[in-house]
Design a protein around this motif. Structure first.
Motif, short mmCIF file in Angstrom:
data_model
loop_
_atom_site.label_atom_id
_atom_site.label_comp_id
_atom_site.label_asym_id
_atom_site.label_seq_id
_atom_site.Cartn_x
_atom_site.Cartn_y
_atom_site.Cartn_z
N ILE A 1 25.60 68.73 63.67
CA ILE A 1 24.57 67.92 63.01
C ILE A 1 25.17 67.45 61.69
N ALA A 2 25.26 66.15 61.51
CA ALA A 2 25.86 65.61 60.29
C ALA A 2 24.78 65.23 59.28
N ALA A 3 25.04 65.52 58.01
CA ALA A 3 24.15 65.14 56.91
C ALA A 3 25.00 64.71 55.73
N ASP A 4 24.50 63.76 54.94
CA ASP A 4 25.24 63.34 53.75
C ASP A 4 25.42 64.52 52.80
N ASN A 5 24.43 65.39 52.74
CA ASN A 5 24.51 66.65 51.99
C ASN A 5 23.61 67.64 52.72
N PRO A 6 24.18 68.63 53.43
CA PRO A 6 23.36 69.56 54.22
C PRO A 6 22.32 70.32 53.43
N ALA A 7 22.49 70.44 52.12
CA ALA A 7 21.48 71.13 51.32
C ALA A 7 20.15 70.37 51.34
N THR A 8 20.20 69.06 51.54
CA THR A 8 18.98 68.26 51.53
C THR A 8 18.05 68.61 52.69
N PRO A 9 18.55 68.59 53.96
CA PRO A 9 17.66 69.03 55.04
C PRO A 9 17.32 70.51 54.95
N LEU A 10 18.23 71.33 54.42
CA LEU A 10 17.93 72.76 54.28
C LEU A 10 16.74 72.97 53.35
N LYS A 11 16.76 72.30 52.20
CA LYS A 11 15.65 72.43 51.24
C LYS A 11 14.35 71.91 51.86
N ALA A 12 14.44 70.80 52.57
CA ALA A 12 13.25 70.21 53.18
C ALA A 12 12.66 71.15 54.24
N GLN A 13 13.52 71.76 55.04
CA GLN A 13 13.05 72.68 56.07
C GLN A 13 12.43 73.93 55.46
N VAL A 14 13.03 74.42 54.38
CA VAL A 14 12.48 75.60 53.70
C VAL A 14 11.11 75.28 53.11
N GLU A 15 11.00 74.13 52.44
CA GLU A 15 9.73 73.74 51.82
C GLU A 15 8.63 73.53 52.86
N ALA A 16 9.03 73.01 54.02
CA ALA A 16 8.06 72.75 55.09
C ALA A 16 7.79 73.99 55.93
N ASN A 17 8.52 75.07 55.63
CA ASN A 17 8.41 76.30 56.42
C ASN A 17 8.63 76.00 57.91
N ASN A 18 9.60 75.13 58.16
CA ASN A 18 9.92 74.73 59.54
C ASN A 18 11.44 74.70 59.68
N ILE A 19 12.04 75.85 59.87
CA ILE A 19 13.49 75.98 59.92
C ILE A 19 14.00 75.65 61.32
N THR A 20 14.82 74.61 61.42
CA THR A 20 15.41 74.24 62.70
C THR A 20 16.92 74.44 62.71
N GLY A 21 17.55 74.51 61.54
CA GLY A 21 18.98 74.77 61.46
C GLY A 21 19.24 76.26 61.30
N ASP A 22 20.41 76.69 61.74
CA ASP A 22 20.77 78.10 61.65
C ASP A 22 21.89 78.38 60.66
#
Length: 358
Positions: free
Chosen positions: A55-76
Motif C-alpha cells: 500500500i503506497a502513501a505519500d507519507n504513511p503516518a497520514t493514513p495511520l493517524k486518520a485510522q487511529v482517530e477514526a478508530n478504524n485500523i485497517t493497516g498492520d
C-alpha cells in the motif's frame, strides 16, 4: 494499491493464528517500495507462504493517524518517521516492542546492542537511515558545477528554478547551512527568533524561483522534466534515477538532512501476530543488508554494514551512495524528534504564513 500478506499455510513455526488472513503494510511507494518488495516481501513469502503486496502513501503516518482517530485500523505495519513514531507511541496508539524479541545479529549480539543509536524506540524499529539531499541536472550548467548548499541559493551563478519540499523541517535547516551556520548548531539557532528570522531571510532570496513539492517522486520528475535545475529530495530516489534510469543528475551531499524510517504496528491492527513476525523478519541483519542492493539507504543495524556490497546491477559500489558514508556526515543534520515535537506547530504556522506572503 493494497499491500496484503495472505496466510496460505498454517505457519505454526511462526506462532500465527489460523484466523489471521492478511496483513496490510503501508509504505512510501516508488523505488523505496521496490527495494522492500525485493529485500523483505519476496523472501518473507518464500519462507512463510505469506503473499506480500504494497500500500503506497505519500507519507504513511497520514493514513495511520486518520485510522487511529477514526478508530478504524485497517493497516498492520506502517513505515513512518521517528517523530511520528514517538508521538503516536506517547499517545498510546502503537504496540510496544521489546528489543529482546527481535532477532540477534549473526554473531549472537543482542538486537539492543546491534541497532545504531536511535534506531530502537519504545514502539518502533528502524530499517533505514536516509537523507534529504540536493541534486542537480548536469546538462544545465556549463563550466563550474554547483557543489554546496550555498550554491543552491545562488541564482546568479547557477540560474534556474529550485525544487523544495513544502515543509519547514527540510527547508529551514538548509537555509541556515547555506548561510554559514555549522550543522551542529542548527537546532540551537532554530530555538531563537533570531535564528528563525535568519532562515526565512535566506529563503526569501530564492522564494520567487521555488517550485514546491509534497510527494517523494516529485523532485525527481521536476528535474527530469526540466522544470527545475536543482531540487532537494530523498537520496534513494535520486540514486534510482541516476543509476537505474540513467538520468544526468548528480547529488550534492553538503548539508544533507538525515532521518530514520521505522516500522510500527498500531494497536487494534487486524493481524497483530503476523504483523510482528513481518517486522522481525524485515529488520533482521540479512534483510536490511539485502535492501541496500536495491536502494542507497543505510541499514539500521551495525551488523548489516559488512554485508553491503554491490547494487543489483552487479557493478555499482553502494558505499559511496550511502547517506551514512563518513565523508558526508561532517555537514549532515540529524533529525531531532524532540525539537520538532516542541516546535513543529509554531514553525509550520510561520512557514505557511510566509508561503502565503503574510
Amino acid at each position: 494499491m493494497r499491500t496484503t500478506l495472505i496466510l496460505s499455510t498454517a505457519l505454526a513455526g511462526f506462532g500465527l493464528s489460523a484466523a489471521a488472513q492478511e496483513v496490510n503494510v503501508v509504505s512510501w511507494g516508488g523505488a523505496y517500495e521496490k527495494s522492500q518488495v525485493e529485500a523483505y516481501n519476496k523472501p518473507f513469502t518464500e519462507k512463510t507462504g505469506i503473499k506480500v503486496n504494497m500500500i503506497a502513501a505519500d507519507n504513511p503516518a497520514t493514513p495511520l493517524k486518520a485510522q487511529v482517530e477514526a478508530n478504524n485500523i485497517t493497516g498492520d505495519v506502517f513505515d513512518i518517521e521517528v517523530s511520528d513514531a514517538i508521538r503516536l507511541c506517547d499517545e498510546g496508539a502503537l504496540v510496544e516492542i521489546d528489543p529482546a524479541d527481535l532477532p540477534p545479529a549473526p554473531d549472537g549480539t543482542p538486537a539492543a546492542e546491534d541497532f545504531i543509536d536511535g534506531a530502537l524506540q519504545d514502539c518502533a524499529v528502524a530499517n533505514i537511515f536516509w537523507g534529504t539531499v540536493i541534486a542537480y541536472d548536469t546538462t544545465k550548467f556549463e563550466g563550474e558545477a554547483p557543489s554546496t548548499a550555498a550554491d543552491f541559493f545562488d541564482l546568479e551563478k547557477f540560474p534556474g528554478q529550485r525544487g523544495l519540499p513544502k515543509t519547514p523541517k527540510r527547508t529551514l535547516y538548509l537555509a541556515l547551512i547555506a548561510d554559514g551556520v555549522p550543522a551542529n548548531q542548527i537546532y540551537e539557532k532554530l530555538e531563537t527568533e533570531e535564528g528563525v528570522n535568519q532562515a526565512f531571510d535566506k529563503l526569501d532570496t530564492i522564494k520567487d524561483s521555488v517550485v514546491w513539492w509534497e510527494a517523494g517522486a516529485q523532485p525527481v520528475q521536476l528535474l527530469a522534466d526540466g522544470e527545475v535545475t536543482m531540487a532537494t529530495g530523498y537520496n534513494g530516489r535520486f540514486f534510482d534515477a541516476m543509476v537505474a534510469e540513467g538520468k544526468p543528475f548528480k547529488i550534492i551531499w553538503d548539508g544533507q538532512y538525515m532521518d530514520l524510517d521505522m516500522f510500527a504496528i498500531p494497536k487494534g491492527s487486524p493481524n497483530p501476530e503476523a504483523a510482528m513476525e513481518y517486522l522481525k523478519f524485515a529488520t533482521s541483519t540479512e534483510q536490511l543488508a539485502e535492501q541496500a542492493k536495491y536502494i542507497a539507504y543505510g541499514p539500521a543495524r551495525k551488523s548489516s554494514a559488512g554485508l553491503v556490497g554491490l547494487y543489483q546491477d552487479g557493478k555499482t559500489e553502494m558505499g559511496p551512495h550511502m547517506p551514512t558514508n563518513p565523508e558526508y556526515l561532517e555537514t549532515a543534520v540529524m533529525d531531532d524528534p524532540e525539537f520538532w515535537a516542541d516546535h513543529d506547530a509554531e514553525l509550520t504556522e510561520r512557514f505557511n504564513s510566509w508561503l502565503a506572503g503574510s
